[in-house]
Write a protein that holds these residues in place. Structure first.
Motif, PDB file in Angstrom:
ATOM      1  N   PHE A 249       0.827  -1.201   0.000  1.00  0.00           N
ATOM      2  CA  PHE A 249       0.000   0.000   0.000  1.00  0.00           C
ATOM      3  C   PHE A 249       0.866   1.257   0.000  1.00  0.00           C
ATOM      4  CE2 PHE A 249      -1.968   3.261   2.857  1.00  0.00           C
ATOM      5  CZ  PHE A 249      -2.833   3.785   1.921  1.00  0.00           C
ATOM      6  N   ILE A 250       1.866   1.293   0.872  1.00  0.00           N
ATOM      7  CA  ILE A 250       2.749   2.457   0.937  1.00  0.00           C
ATOM      8  C   ILE A 250       3.473   2.645  -0.393  1.00  0.00           C
ATOM      9  CG2 ILE A 250       4.793   3.418   2.060  1.00  0.00           C
ATOM     10  CD1 ILE A 250       2.384   3.552   3.847  1.00  0.00           C
ATOM     11  N   ASP A 251       3.946   1.559  -0.992  1.00  0.00           N
ATOM     12  CA  ASP A 251       4.693   1.653  -2.239  1.00  0.00           C
ATOM     13  C   ASP A 251       3.821   2.134  -3.388  1.00  0.00           C
ATOM     14  OD1 ASP A 251       7.158   1.234  -3.730  1.00  0.00           O
ATOM     15  OD2 ASP A 251       6.137  -0.439  -4.677  1.00  0.00           O
ATOM     16  N   ARG A 252       2.600   1.647  -3.469  1.00  0.00           N
ATOM     17  CA  ARG A 252       1.727   2.006  -4.589  1.00  0.00           C
ATOM     18  C   ARG A 252       1.094   3.382  -4.423  1.00  0.00           C
ATOM     19  NH1 ARG A 252      -0.229  -2.313  -7.733  1.00  0.00           N
ATOM     20  NH2 ARG A 252       1.429  -3.886  -7.852  1.00  0.00           N
ATOM     21  N   TYR A 253       0.747   3.755  -3.200  1.00  0.00           N
ATOM     22  CA  TYR A 253      -0.076   4.936  -3.010  1.00  0.00           C
ATOM     23  C   TYR A 253       0.607   6.090  -2.302  1.00  0.00           C
ATOM     24  CZ  TYR A 253      -4.154   2.340  -4.568  1.00  0.00           C
ATOM     25  OH  TYR A 253      -5.050   1.640  -5.327  1.00  0.00           O
ATOM     26  N   VAL A 254       1.703   5.837  -1.592  1.00  0.00           N
ATOM     27  CA  VAL A 254       2.251   6.890  -0.738  1.00  0.00           C
ATOM     28  C   VAL A 254       3.697   7.221  -1.113  1.00  0.00           C
ATOM     29  CG1 VAL A 254       2.593   7.662   1.632  1.00  0.00           C
ATOM     30  CG2 VAL A 254       0.727   6.082   1.116  1.00  0.00           C
ATOM     31  N   PHE A 255       4.638   6.357  -0.746  1.00  0.00           N
ATOM     32  CA  PHE A 255       6.065   6.605  -0.969  1.00  0.00           C
ATOM     33  C   PHE A 255       6.611   5.583  -1.967  1.00  0.00           C
ATOM     34  CE2 PHE A 255       5.708   8.395   3.385  1.00  0.00           C
ATOM     35  CZ  PHE A 255       6.224   9.656   3.137  1.00  0.00           C
ATOM     36  N   PRO A 256       6.526   5.815  -3.261  1.00  0.00           N
ATOM     37  CA  PRO A 256       7.081   4.851  -4.212  1.00  0.00           C
ATOM     38  C   PRO A 256       8.570   4.612  -3.958  1.00  0.00           C
ATOM     39  CG  PRO A 256       5.760   6.509  -5.343  1.00  0.00           C
ATOM     40  CD  PRO A 256       5.921   6.978  -3.931  1.00  0.00           C
ATOM     41  N   ASP A 257       8.950   3.362  -3.959  1.00  0.00           N
ATOM     42  CA  ASP A 257      10.352   2.945  -3.834  1.00  0.00           C
ATOM     43  C   ASP A 257      10.976   3.291  -2.479  1.00  0.00           C
ATOM     44  OD1 ASP A 257      10.159   2.037  -6.435  1.00  0.00           O
ATOM     45  OD2 ASP A 257      11.116   3.798  -7.319  1.00  0.00           O
ATOM     46  N   GLY A 258      10.175   3.709  -1.518  1.00  0.00           N
ATOM     47  CA  GLY A 258      10.727   3.964  -0.192  1.00  0.00           C
ATOM     48  C   GLY A 258      11.083   2.651   0.497  1.00  0.00           C
TER      49      GLY A 258
END
Length: 437
Positions: free
Chosen positions: A326-335
């Motif tokens: 979820f974070i990768d797709r919607y918030v911080f890509p590649d974080g």
């Protein structure tokens, strides 16, 4: 009343093996579950199709972003209950209960629950995920110059007007430093910036590099209060424009320079001090050694680095670590998050002497709750500025992260490191935690 909510509650209890921890209201207006608890509102049956198609966190998040799911009542209490339904608890465990139930289906009760969920969801594939809020996964190697710039743009170039509503006048997008839970966000952010300046022992005439400078709050504070000159770098065009205007309005353009520049392209060192506040999470494991080596090279001998970074808990098998979908797709890509021990080791491997680590996990929970409150207070404006779906992404991710910090699932640390010269004189006082020398 029709029976959709009752059937959903029964299916959830079969999969969970325990009583349902929240109430459910279904698309047919039926309700089930314990009274006096938050209510999970399943507005459309396509929410179930999304969850079946992507079991676990990502399917649930897609339904939330699309408005197929909602929560009435205490958002934090509801998210904690949903975490118990979706994920096995315990250090390092990220196994989806829903995914395991639907994939293995060895237990007759779970097979029955899965068949019941499929029947309730109705025929056909789920609709596509909401596109304007989701980032298309990047192609090619991670953390190239171009890919990092695109990832930063996805998160930070959503509009400065929106960030003003969420962050408040300080425009600081990192963990504040609270002296009490009832204090103000502005006071806590001022205290955080001042703490960093004191840890870096900034003095008039010194030169500061702020890596990932955001909207310019750190460089403005350091120049105004400590008399340094400063360079701030960011990959966000919108952040840079906003920071430059703030600096011009303050009459400090002769002492602060804001650049749209990658840390790998900075060549005009050395600096007396470097701050990196909430930026290193974007660097990635494949580049972290390069990041620490570059910062070491950019510092003068005796210079200090303050690295302020979110940390995850170590995995039993570090090779199995995966970025949250979820974070990768919607918030911080590649974080990517790393355990604190690995961060300290890589700073030492670059030649730094690590002199202090301060864990401020609880402070980030308070900060996130303040941001969520700001967003909820300005909800109508936020929806107008960035779209309903994206506003829902922000509310979900910030509230969920607040719980993660409160429950010790993730942490945040300020690591003070020195490029200690050959004679071993670190320049720190004998009692460093005074932060006065």
């Amino acid at each position: 009343m029709t029976e959709a909510a009752g059937r959903l509650a029964a299916l959830a209890e079969k999969a969970q093996g325990a009583p349902l921890p929240l109430r459910i209201r279904a698309w047919d207006h039926s309700e089930a579950g314990p009274p006096g608890t938050p209510t999970l509102v399943v507005r459309r049956r396509r929410a179930l199709r999304r969850l079946l198609w992507k079991p676990g966190e990502l399917g649930l998040a897609r339904a939330w972003v699309a408005g197929d799911l909602d929560i009435e009542g205490d958002l934090y209490q509801a998210l904690e209950a949903l975490a118990g339904l979706l994920w096995e608890r315990g250090p390092g465990s990220r196994q989806s209960r829903t995914a395991a139930a639907l994939q293995a289906l060895r237990d007759p009760a779970l097979r029955s629950a899965a068949r019941g969920l499929i029947a309730l969801a109705g025929p056909g594939l789920p609709p596509p995920p909401p596109r304007e809020e989701a980032r298309v996964p990047g192609r090619g190697p991670l953390h190239t110059l171009r890919r990092d710039k695109a990832a930063i743009s996805h998160h930070y170039d959503v509009g400065n007007d929106f960030y003003e509503r969420v962050l408040g006048p300080s425009m600081v997008y990192s963990c504040a430093y609270w002296d009490r839970s009832g204090g103000t966000l502005e006071d806590a952010q001022h205290a955080k910036l001042d703490l960093i300046c004191r840890k870096l022992a900034l003095r008039p005439g010194q030169r500061l590099l702020d890596v990932g400078c955001g909207w310019g709050s750190m460089v403005l504070h350091a120049v105004r209060e400590y008399g340094v000159s400063a360079v701030g770098i960011t990959l966000s065009e919108e952040q840079a424009a906003y920071a430059r205007k703030r600096i011009a309005d303050a009459g400090l353009t002769d002492r602060i320079e804001i650049r749209v520049q990658d840390y790998r392209k900075v060549t005009d060192g050395p600096f007396d001090a470097i701050s990196s506040i909430g930026m290193a999470e974007h660097v990635g494991a494949v580049r972290y050694g390069e990041y620490t080596a570059i910062l070491h090279r950019l510092l003068k001998p005796g210079g200090r680095l303050l690295n302020h970074q979110i940390a995850r808990r170590p995995e039993p098998d570090e090779e199995a670590y995966r970025v949250d979908e979820f974070i990768d797709r919607y918030v911080f890509p590649d974080g990517e998050l790393a355990p604190l021990g690995r961060t300290v080791s890589q700073l030492e491997e670059a030649g730094f002497e690590v002199r202090d680590v301060e864990a401020i996990r609880e402070h980030y929970a308070l900060t996130l709750r303040a941001w969520v409150a700001n967003l909820e207070r300005h909800w109508t404006e936020a929806v107008r500025l960035i779209s309903p779906g994206r506003a829902r992404v922000w509310r979900l991710y910030m509230a969920a992260c607040a719980l993660s910090f409160e429950r010790n699932r993730i942490g945040v640390n300020q690591v003070l490191a020195v490029r200690t010269p050959d004679d071993g004189a670190s320049g720190l006082p004998l009692r460093a935690r005074d932060w006065r020398e």
